[in-house]
Design a protein around this motif. Structure first.
Motif, PDB file in Angstrom:
ATOM      1  N   TYR A   1       0.777  -1.362   0.024  1.00  0.00           N
ATOM      2  CA  TYR A   1      -0.097  -0.125  -0.043  1.00  0.00           C
ATOM      3  C   TYR A   1       0.808   1.288  -0.053  1.00  0.00           C
ATOM      4  O   TYR A   1       0.651   2.200   0.465  1.00  0.00           O
ATOM      5  CB  TYR A   1      -1.007   0.082   1.334  1.00  0.00           C
ATOM      6  CG  TYR A   1      -1.918  -1.230   1.169  1.00  0.00           C
ATOM      7  CD1 TYR A   1      -2.852  -1.153   0.319  1.00  0.00           C
ATOM      8  CD2 TYR A   1      -1.729  -2.179   2.222  1.00  0.00           C
ATOM      9  CE1 TYR A   1      -3.702  -2.407   0.339  1.00  0.00           C
ATOM     10  CE2 TYR A   1      -2.664  -3.359   2.258  1.00  0.00           C
ATOM     11  CZ  TYR A   1      -3.490  -3.436   1.334  1.00  0.00           C
ATOM     12  OH  TYR A   1      -4.465  -4.596   1.519  1.00  0.00           O
ATOM     13  N   ALA A   2       2.102   1.302  -0.780  1.00  0.00           N
ATOM     14  CA  ALA A   2       3.014   2.436  -0.720  1.00  0.00           C
ATOM     15  C   ALA A   2       2.233   3.323  -1.128  1.00  0.00           C
ATOM     16  O   ALA A   2       2.568   4.590  -0.782  1.00  0.00           O
ATOM     17  CB  ALA A   2       4.163   2.067  -1.467  1.00  0.00           C
ATOM     18  N   ASP A   3       1.563   3.359  -2.000  1.00  0.00           N
ATOM     19  CA  ASP A   3       0.855   4.762  -2.760  1.00  0.00           C
ATOM     20  C   ASP A   3      -0.826   4.995  -2.181  1.00  0.00           C
ATOM     21  O   ASP A   3      -1.673   5.606  -2.734  1.00  0.00           O
ATOM     22  CB  ASP A   3       0.686   4.543  -4.195  1.00  0.00           C
ATOM     23  CG  ASP A   3      -0.062   3.295  -4.799  1.00  0.00           C
ATOM     24  OD1 ASP A   3      -0.116   2.228  -3.921  1.00  0.00           O
ATOM     25  OD2 ASP A   3      -0.288   3.176  -5.983  1.00  0.00           O
ATOM     26  N   ARG A   4      -1.262   4.181  -1.182  1.00  0.00           N
ATOM     27  CA  ARG A   4      -2.393   4.178  -0.562  1.00  0.00           C
ATOM     28  C   ARG A   4      -2.087   4.459   1.102  1.00  0.00           C
ATOM     29  O   ARG A   4      -2.373   3.483   1.735  1.00  0.00           O
ATOM     30  CB  ARG A   4      -3.358   2.890  -1.104  1.00  0.00           C
ATOM     31  CG  ARG A   4      -3.629   3.171  -2.453  1.00  0.00           C
ATOM     32  CD  ARG A   4      -4.361   1.965  -2.953  1.00  0.00           C
ATOM     33  NE  ARG A   4      -3.729   0.572  -2.965  1.00  0.00           N
ATOM     34  CZ  ARG A   4      -4.262  -0.647  -3.093  1.00  0.00           C
ATOM     35  NH1 ARG A   4      -5.576  -0.616  -3.239  1.00  0.00           N
ATOM     36  NH2 ARG A   4      -3.461  -1.600  -3.289  1.00  0.00           N
ATOM     37  N   GLN A   5      -1.770   5.341   1.350  1.00  0.00           N
ATOM     38  CA  GLN A   5      -1.366   5.592   2.930  1.00  0.00           C
ATOM     39  C   GLN A   5      -2.627   5.409   3.738  1.00  0.00           C
ATOM     40  O   GLN A   5      -2.361   5.017   4.804  1.00  0.00           O
ATOM     41  CB  GLN A   5      -0.635   6.996   2.920  1.00  0.00           C
ATOM     42  CG  GLN A   5       0.645   7.070   2.383  1.00  0.00           C
ATOM     43  CD  GLN A   5       1.643   5.997   3.112  1.00  0.00           C
ATOM     44  OE1 GLN A   5       1.760   6.117   4.509  1.00  0.00           O
ATOM     45  NE2 GLN A   5       2.310   5.130   2.207  1.00  0.00           N
ATOM     46  N   GLU A   6      -3.686   5.866   3.339  1.00  0.00           N
ATOM     47  CA  GLU A   6      -4.890   5.838   4.379  1.00  0.00           C
ATOM     48  C   GLU A   6      -5.251   4.163   4.459  1.00  0.00           C
ATOM     49  O   GLU A   6      -5.578   3.983   5.604  1.00  0.00           O
ATOM     50  CB  GLU A   6      -5.902   6.600   3.481  1.00  0.00           C
ATOM     51  CG  GLU A   6      -7.470   6.580   4.406  1.00  0.00           C
ATOM     52  CD  GLU A   6      -7.281   7.117   5.846  1.00  0.00           C
ATOM     53  OE1 GLU A   6      -7.858   6.972   6.780  1.00  0.00           O
ATOM     54  OE2 GLU A   6      -6.262   8.042   5.987  1.00  0.00           O
ATOM     55  N   ILE A   7      -5.014   3.558   3.519  1.00  0.00           N
ATOM     56  CA  ILE A   7      -5.440   2.120   3.800  1.00  0.00           C
ATOM     57  C   ILE A   7      -4.427   1.530   4.608  1.00  0.00           C
ATOM     58  O   ILE A   7      -4.839   0.696   5.323  1.00  0.00           O
ATOM     59  CB  ILE A   7      -5.598   1.237   2.115  1.00  0.00           C
ATOM     60  CG1 ILE A   7      -6.753   2.015   1.290  1.00  0.00           C
ATOM     61  CG2 ILE A   7      -5.601  -0.160   2.546  1.00  0.00           C
ATOM     62  CD1 ILE A   7      -6.785   1.094  -0.134  1.00  0.00           C
ATOM     63  N   LEU A   8      -3.097   1.673   4.447  1.00  0.00           N
ATOM     64  CA  LEU A   8      -1.891   1.330   5.152  1.00  0.00           C
ATOM     65  C   LEU A   8      -2.431   1.835   6.758  1.00  0.00           C
ATOM     66  O   LEU A   8      -2.185   1.005   7.722  1.00  0.00           O
ATOM     67  CB  LEU A   8      -0.830   1.873   4.803  1.00  0.00           C
ATOM     68  CG  LEU A   8       0.338   1.641   5.545  1.00  0.00           C
ATOM     69  CD1 LEU A   8       0.693   0.134   5.701  1.00  0.00           C
ATOM     70  CD2 LEU A   8       1.740   2.110   4.944  1.00  0.00           C
TER      71      LEU A   8
END
Length: 490
Positions: A361-368
């Motif tokens: 999830y490197a480009d989806r920080q909210e999911i991370l």
């Protein structure tokens, strides 16, 4: 001191912790949680790590140990200084050069994926058992002297503590803990110093007279020259050095704070300062232990079998409101410092090393963030389960063995990192987990053999070094000559 007064103190202290948590986590993100955005002031980290290094074991147990092992623990502390020097000069430069968030990423770079997963898994096992043991020790004291009075079950007390810790570390992680640990350290140290002062006043003596009495007593013995003894000073010094290298330098919990410093120079200053401060701090704890035993004799108290309960028994029953208040605040600080950073480090290892969610999830920080918070909650539940399990076992000998086993598991980490840093030899990565798992069992068997060969020989903390050496030899056996040699210091 009444249970109600202790409960009020606990509530006010916790409120103060939550205020600090709110203030430090206002703009926190995933990077804040994992490495504090690499903006932590080194002197704040160094001071806060004193409390994290001491934990509930030092606060409660070290004064009690003075009755049986005298001041010999101080030799281990001197070994710590040498260990911190190794961490500062060898390990920290590697971690900063690779710009690591989790230190076990190094194993993947040096050996391969299996080694990477092995190192992080060993840390998870070690820290879960270790953190649970420390929390169990502190909560058991509070349960005995406070919550039993209100009929609150032990499991409810454990859930309460861990839920509070989970709440104030959930968002800010390391960014919050760096600052809350400064509070924990302050109150732990104040508790020790003020307790000594209260006892000296109660015994109508002076600090100088008490110092003279302690120094001329058997309690002040530091060096044991019997080679067969588990307290042999050479053994303790070497053990202290390697305990620090393994349980600080190779431990995500302790190194995560160091990696939050702005740069390598600041991290080194933090480590050096911490090592020097810990020497007088630990000596004060030992001095407190001797003072407690003198005061117990003054009160004609039977101290046999009290060890871990000596400090709380005297503080809460014989030192009045002031003594009880001071001890309670110090104990609560120890309880929080025993678990907050461990919970964050375990979550970091599970997120980054085991599940590798930071890559997914490197480009989806909210999911991370959401995934990380779910894992944070899961680690809390696991620690609660282990603490309650210790209570159900209700056998000090078995619990002590479990804690010792956790120490065994740092040996393979020591062997893995040593082999990686000081050799250029490639290994068959798929066999590394087998070597790491087998090493503690061989080490345990070797300690039993040493006891048979050298009658009366007692194995102490040096088992860490033995397990590390066994792992090192095992890696030599599974070397892979078909691969090109790698650089040991990557």
């Amino acid at each position: 001191m009444s249970p109600l007064a202790i409960l009020i103190t606990f509530s006010l202290y916790t409120l103060f912790i939550f205020i600090i948590s709110w203030w430090t986590s206002r703009k926190a993100d995933n990077e804040s949680y994992f490495i504090g955005n690499r903006k932590s002031p080194w002197f704040v980290v160094a001071y806060g790590m004193i409390g994290a290094s001491l934990s509930g074991v030092t606060f409660i147990s070290v004064p009690g140990w003075v009755g049986t092992t005298h001041f010999t623990y101080f030799v281990i502390v001197l070994g710590y200084v040498a260990g911190y020097a190794v961490v500062s000069t060898i390990l920290l430069p590697v971690y900063y050069k690779l710009n690591l968030t989790s230190i076990y990423t190094y194993l993947g770079t040096r050996f391969g994926r299996a080694s990477y997963k092995t190192g992080s898994s060993f840390f998870l096992l070690s820290r879960i058992i270790g953190a649970s043991f420390r929390m169990f020790l502190v909560v058991s004291v509070l349960q005995l002297f406070v919550f039993d009075h209100y009929g609150v079950p032990f499991w409810v007390t454990v859930i309460l503590f861990m839920f509070l810790i989970q709440l104030y570390t959930l968002k800010g992680g390391i960014k919050t803990i760096v600052w809350t640990d400064t509070l924990q350290t302050t109150f732990m140290l104040l508790a020790v110093v003020l307790t000594v002062g209260i006892i000296i006043h109660a015994m109508h003596t002076s600090l100088g007279e008490m110092w003279t009495r302690v120094w001329h007593s058997d309690y002040s013995q530091i060096f044991v020259t019997d080679v067969k003894s588990s307290q042999y000073f050479v053994k303790l010094f070497i053990s202290g050095m390697f305990i620090t290298i393994a349980m600080t330098g190779l431990d995500q919990d302790m190194m995560q704070k160091n990696l939050s410093c702005r740069n390598l120079k600041d991290a080194k200053k933090n480590m050096t300062t911490l090592s020097l401060i810990l020497v007088p701090v630990n000596f004060i704890f030992l001095f407190l232990g001797a003072v407690l035993y003198f005061y117990a004799a003054h009160l004609h108290l039977d101290t046999s079998g009290l060890t871990d309960h000596l400090f709380p028994k005297i503080a809460l029953n014989y030192l009045g409101v002031a003594g009880g208040l001071v001890f309670t605040i110090g104990l609560i600080a120890a309880a929080y410092s025993s678990a907050d950073s461990a919970l964050t480090a375990l979550t970091t290892t599970l997120t980054i090393d085991i599940l590798e969610l930071d890559k997914r999830y490197a480009d989806r920080q909210e999911i991370l963030r959401k995934k990380r918070e779910q894992l944070h909650f899961l680690m809390m539940l696991i620690i609660i389960f282990v603490i309650i399990l210790f209570k159900l076992i209700n056998n000090e000998a078995i619990i002590a063995q479990l804690f010792t086993f956790a120490g065994y598991t740092y040996g393979p980490l020591l062997g893995l990192f040593s082999f990686g840093l000081f050799t250029r030899i490639p290994v068959k990565d798929k066999w590394v987990p087998f070597v790491a798992v087998l090493s503690p069992f061989i080490g345990y068997g070797l300690t039993k053999l040493l006891q048979l060969i050298f009658s009366g020989y007692q194995t102490g903390f040096e088992i860490l070094l033995i397990n590390g050496l066994i792992t090192f030899i095992g890696l030599l056996i599974i070397k892979n000559p078909s691969k090109t040699k790698t650089h040991g210091n990557i």
